[in-house]
Design an enzyme around this catalytic site. Sequence first.
Site, short mmCIF file in Angstrom:
data_model
loop_
_atom_site.label_atom_id
_atom_site.label_comp_id
_atom_site.label_asym_id
_atom_site.label_seq_id
_atom_site.Cartn_x
_atom_site.Cartn_y
_atom_site.Cartn_z
N CYS A 1 6.03 -10.73 0.31
CA CYS A 1 5.54 -10.07 -0.90
C CYS A 1 6.70 -10.05 -1.89
CB CYS A 1 5.11 -8.65 -0.56
SG CYS A 1 4.67 -7.65 -1.99
N ASP B 1 2.82 -7.78 3.69
CA ASP B 1 2.48 -7.87 2.27
C ASP B 1 1.54 -6.69 1.99
OD1 ASP B 1 2.13 -8.83 -0.36
OD2 ASP B 1 0.36 -10.00 0.19
N SER B 2 1.18 -6.54 0.73
CA SER B 2 0.19 -5.51 0.41
C SER B 2 -1.22 -5.97 0.82
CB SER B 2 0.20 -5.25 -1.10
OG SER B 2 -0.12 -6.44 -1.79
N HIS C 1 -0.07 -13.80 -3.34
CA HIS C 1 -1.52 -13.91 -3.56
C HIS C 1 -1.86 -15.17 -4.37
CE1 HIS C 1 -1.85 -9.76 -2.20
NE2 HIS C 1 -3.16 -9.86 -2.26
N GLU D 1 -7.47 -10.27 -4.14
CA GLU D 1 -7.67 -9.40 -2.98
C GLU D 1 -9.14 -9.01 -2.83
OE1 GLU D 1 -5.19 -8.76 -0.91
OE2 GLU D 1 -6.21 -7.34 0.40
N CYS E 1 4.07 -14.54 -6.65
CA CYS E 1 3.30 -13.51 -5.96
C CYS E 1 2.55 -14.29 -4.88
CB CYS E 1 2.32 -12.82 -6.90
SG CYS E 1 1.08 -11.81 -6.04
N1 DGL Z 1 1.43 -10.38 -2.83
C1 DGL Z 1 2.31 -9.51 -3.54
C2 DGL Z 1 3.48 -10.27 -4.16
O1 DGL Z 1 3.89 -11.32 -3.64
C3 DGL Z 1 1.80 -8.54 -4.55
C4 DGL Z 1 0.40 -8.12 -4.71
C5 DGL Z 1 0.29 -6.69 -5.20
O2 DGL Z 1 0.38 -6.42 -6.40
O3 DGL Z 1 0.15 -5.85 -4.30
O4 DGL Z 1 4.04 -9.85 -5.13
#
Ligand code: DGL
Length: 260
Positions: free
Chosen positions: A73, A10-11, A187, A152, A185
């Site tokens: 992600c 993931d990011s 997150h 984050e 997402c």
């Molecule tokens: N966790 C990522 C997702 O599921 C994205 C977060 C980001 O914008 O980097 O989309």
Amino acid sequence: MKREYIGVFDSGIGGLTAVKHLIEELPNENVVFLADTLNMPYGSKSKEQIIECSLNDFDILNRYDLKALLIACNTADSAARKTLQKQTSVPVLGVIEAAAREACRETKNRKIGVLATPATVRSGKYEKAVHAIDTDIEVYSIACPELAPMIESGRTADDPEMAEILKAYLKQLKDRQIDTVILGCTHYDVLQKKVKDLLPDIHVISSSACAIGDLKELLMKRDLLNKDCEPERIYLVTADPERFKKTASAILKNIEIDKA
Ligand code: DGL
């Protein structure tokens, strides 16, 4: 004994919500996780930039002997899944189709809401995945540019500013009378309880949890489950391991983080 790993990326810390489910559901598996903290957020990048970052993530994880790759992600899944599958013979799983399938199973009034990053919403991949199952289901997607970077940075669901932003997005979904919302997402899993509190009558779906269901099924079907070893778990980041360790502890405690 030769180790084979499930690669997960993931990011940032969102991917750890998938790793948490993975550890619960598949406790014997070796896992190598990468957070591309150097390039976070992916959600505000172009499709080409997201593909480039995802290829780089794959190159790092591919130093390990992978038996499956999980794109934990939604943003990278929406932009780069096909490209990544072309790089490797191991199965590449995403999060979007699994979450869309679960939402289609759960909705009674055929109105689904999606909260996601701008890039995921722009891709239209949730609409496509839902309509591949049932063209009559309505999908309302809302781009939430602030949420992933705030999460984050360590802000929690109790953060007053984030709670206000979330409330405004959820009001839009309520006005559309959806009965099911996808946290599109990874997150946003850290907001799951808050979303449930604010929308008690609405079914809340975690894309992270759904993806682990798919992964388990795949490993079982292909007889790839790790049966008899002490599992190894490796956590890598592309930048700032100390900061990551602090925020990550809200999801997984006592993990060692290394620079990729
Ligand atoms: N966790 C990522 C997702 O599921 C994205 C977060 C980001 O914008 O980097 O989309």
